[in-house]
Design an enzyme around this catalytic site. Structure first.
Site, short mmCIF file in Angstrom:
data_model
loop_
_atom_site.label_atom_id
_atom_site.label_comp_id
_atom_site.label_asym_id
_atom_site.label_seq_id
_atom_site.Cartn_x
_atom_site.Cartn_y
_atom_site.Cartn_z
N LYS A 166 0.83 -1.22 0.00
CA LYS A 166 0.00 0.00 0.00
C LYS A 166 0.85 1.26 0.00
O LYS A 166 0.42 2.30 -0.47
CB LYS A 166 -0.89 0.03 1.23
CG LYS A 166 -1.76 -1.18 1.42
CD LYS A 166 -2.86 -1.23 0.42
CE LYS A 166 -3.74 -2.45 0.62
NZ LYS A 166 -4.82 -2.53 -0.32
C1 LIG Z 1 -1.06 -7.71 2.31
C2 LIG Z 1 -2.16 -7.63 1.31
N1 LIG Z 1 -2.14 -8.47 0.27
C3 LIG Z 1 -3.11 -8.44 -0.66
C4 LIG Z 1 -4.16 -7.56 -0.58
C5 LIG Z 1 -5.19 -7.55 -1.67
O1 LIG Z 1 -5.00 -6.44 -2.52
P1 LIG Z 1 -6.23 -5.84 -3.30
O2 LIG Z 1 -7.22 -5.42 -2.27
O3 LIG Z 1 -5.67 -4.69 -4.05
O4 LIG Z 1 -6.76 -6.93 -4.15
C6 LIG Z 1 -4.23 -6.66 0.49
C7 LIG Z 1 -5.32 -5.70 0.66
O5 LIG Z 1 -5.58 -4.92 -0.16
C8 LIG Z 1 -3.18 -6.68 1.44
O6 LIG Z 1 -3.17 -5.79 2.43
N1 LIG Z 2 -6.68 -5.09 1.96
C1 LIG Z 2 -6.99 -3.72 2.03
C2 LIG Z 2 -8.44 -3.46 1.83
C3 LIG Z 2 -8.70 -2.07 1.29
O1 LIG Z 2 -8.18 -2.04 0.00
P1 LIG Z 2 -7.98 -0.74 -0.88
O2 LIG Z 2 -6.91 -1.14 -1.81
O3 LIG Z 2 -9.27 -0.48 -1.50
O4 LIG Z 2 -7.58 0.40 -0.02
C4 LIG Z 2 -6.45 -3.17 3.34
O5 LIG Z 2 -5.41 -3.65 3.78
O6 LIG Z 2 -7.00 -2.30 3.93
#
Ligand SMILES: Cc1ncc(COP(=O)(O)O)c(C=O)c1O
Ligand SMILES: N[C@@H](CCOP(=O)(O)O)C(=O)O
Length: 462
Positions: A112
């Protein structure tokens, strides 16, 4: 560059407005009106660029004239200066045709940070022009929240409220959100799961009185700028492994579909990607949808990979929009059906189009732990549970040429699961070593829109 809503009824916006707006006013998600593509020669010329130089090349066609060239370069440089690895997103070889892209070297130890550090810079620059004050509300299953807090803590013109599901994030994730001391940070533990958090967030955006009254902004992947920043590391990996001369596939641990959708955009921009593989944990709505054509909610069970405990996968709407021929009314009908009857059938033509790009797989709880164990033995790599889900699914989808699996979080964010699997308890980096000794500040909140908006207004004095 103009941005349109996936539901076809919201005003068309420029990049800056789309970034500051978050959710479209018709409830849809903003996407670029057209995705700019690079030629093969242009991609070849990107080889050898630093991560920051590459980010500038990939991002700037989407930004138009909202930032001048030098300003954008400066903001990108600041965004990645705090990363703990010179390559930003290093690749590790796991097998002959299999690489791991480590995306956890940012300040909060999850992928993120790649987007959040950048939009933190972009939003601050935009706010400095207008002198505006905004209220960011974010929903998190664990990682978005801490990344958002890190990017916006202590700023005078931003308040940050983060909704996380009470008892459903790891202790490290929770403490990352509840221990910052800055008074503009508000951690809210909601009685519900992540889908409840995200639904209440979208309800807030759809309550125009509240939205406009507090000048609501979103930093979830609702926000197009979040997705855009993540496109860069697909190019980074593809180029390192021989693009444009060689095709690469990616396996992506998936929950809200933002990360893998960034890969889809990279492919549309001309990066030669063979397949994008959706990897889900036991909460496998996306895998079931791809295999059966039925997107149907069956409930969410807490897992070892809590950040992916999601069944309303927000960005799947963006993929559906394209698969449905960019027909906003058709997207709206499917989203209405999801809300009213808990699911929808993906029309046959759209499913065919999705299957041309995406493959999918799932990992059970036992398989997740077994993969942490087996990968440690095979390559020496200690995976977080989310990355382990993806490695397991990547192994099943070998044969798609060179495969890159995204490692989305540091194992130290999930020490209990990692220790259970491997017997090793990964340590946090020294700068976070006192995390467990810091005082927590958190407010328990009900899963209720009225209660949430009242609390936020009260904290803001509005
Ligand atoms: C460590 C981790 N892996 C994978 C994901 C999944 O990613 P996305 O929500 O973009 O599919 C998340 C949350 O978004 C996450 O925090
Ligand atoms: N897995 C995510 C969920 C929110 O996802 P986002 O990409 O829409 O911000 C988290 O860790 O919060």
């Amino acid at each position: 560059m103009r941005y349109i809503s996936t539901r076809g009824q919201a005003p068309i916006l420029g990049f800056g407005e789309a970034m500051m707006t978050g959710l479209a006013r018709d409830g849809g998600l903003y996407v670029p009106e057209r995705v700019p593509a690079f030629t093969r020669e242009e991609i070849a010329a990107m080889a050898g660029l630093s991560y920051e130089e590459l980010a500038f090349k990939v991002i700037s066609p989407f930004i138009g004239d909202f930032f001048a060239e030098d300003e954008l370069k400066g903001l990108i440089a600041k965004a990645y200066a705090g990363f703990g690895h010179a390559a930003r997103a290093p690749l590790k070889q796991l097998g002959t045709d299999h690489f791991l892209m480590e995306l956890f070297h940012g300040p909060t130890l999850a992928f993120k940070d790649f987007a959040m550090q950048l939009i933190g810079q972009l939003m601050q620059a935009a706010l400095a022009r207008t002198g505006e004050r905004i209220t960011i509300v974010g929903a998190t299953s664990g990682d978005t929240g801490s990344a958002a807090i890190e990017a916006f803590r202590g700023l005078a013109n931003v308040d940050v409220f983060i909704l996380f599901p009470h008892g459903r994030v790891s202790e490290v994730q929770r403490r990352q959100m509840t221990t910052p001391v800055e008074s503009n940070v508000h951690a809210l533990a909601l009685e519900g799961d992540f889908d409840d958090c995200q639904s209440r967030l979208k309800d807030m955006f759809n309550d125009f009185d509240f939205r406009d009254g507090v000048r609501l902004a979103g930093v979830n992947s609702i926000n197009w700028a979040r997705v855009l920043a993540q496109v860069v590391y697909y190019f980074h990996a593809g180029l390192a492994l021989g693009a444009p001369g060689r095709k690469v596939s990616f396996t992506v641990p998936t929950g809200n579909f933002g990360d893998i959708f960034a890969g889809y955009i990279a492919r549309k921009m001309g990066l030669p990607i063979e397949r994008l593989v959706i990897a889900t944990n036991q909460n496998d709505i996306l895998d079931r949808a791809m295999k059966t054509g039925e997107y149907r909610m069956t409930g969410v069970d807490p897992s070892y990979s809590p950040s992916m405990d999601i069944q309303i996968s927000s960005n799947f709407e963006r993929a559906l929009f394209d698969a449905l021929g960019r027909d906003g009314a058709a997207v709206q009908a499917l989203m209405d059906s999801l809300k009213q009857s808990g699911g929808f059938t993906i029309p046959a033509e759209a499913l065919k189009m999705l299957r041309e790009t995406f493959l999918s797989g799932r990992a059970s709880e036992e398989e997740t732990l077994a993969t942490i164990r087996s990968e440690l033995a095979a390559s020496g790599e200690l995976l977080c549970p989310h990355s382990a889900v993806a490695v397991k699914v990547a192994h099943e989808n070998a044969g798609q040429g060179m495969m890159v699996t995204l490692a989305t979080a540091h194992p130290a964010k999930f020490p209990d699961a990692v220790e259970k699997a491997s017997g090793l308890r990964p340590a946090l980096p020294p700068r976070m070593a006192d995390l467990f000794g810091r005082e927590e500040r958190v407010t328990r909140v009900p899963n209720d829109l009225g209660a949430l908006t009242s609390l936020i207004r009260e904290r803001l004095g509005k």
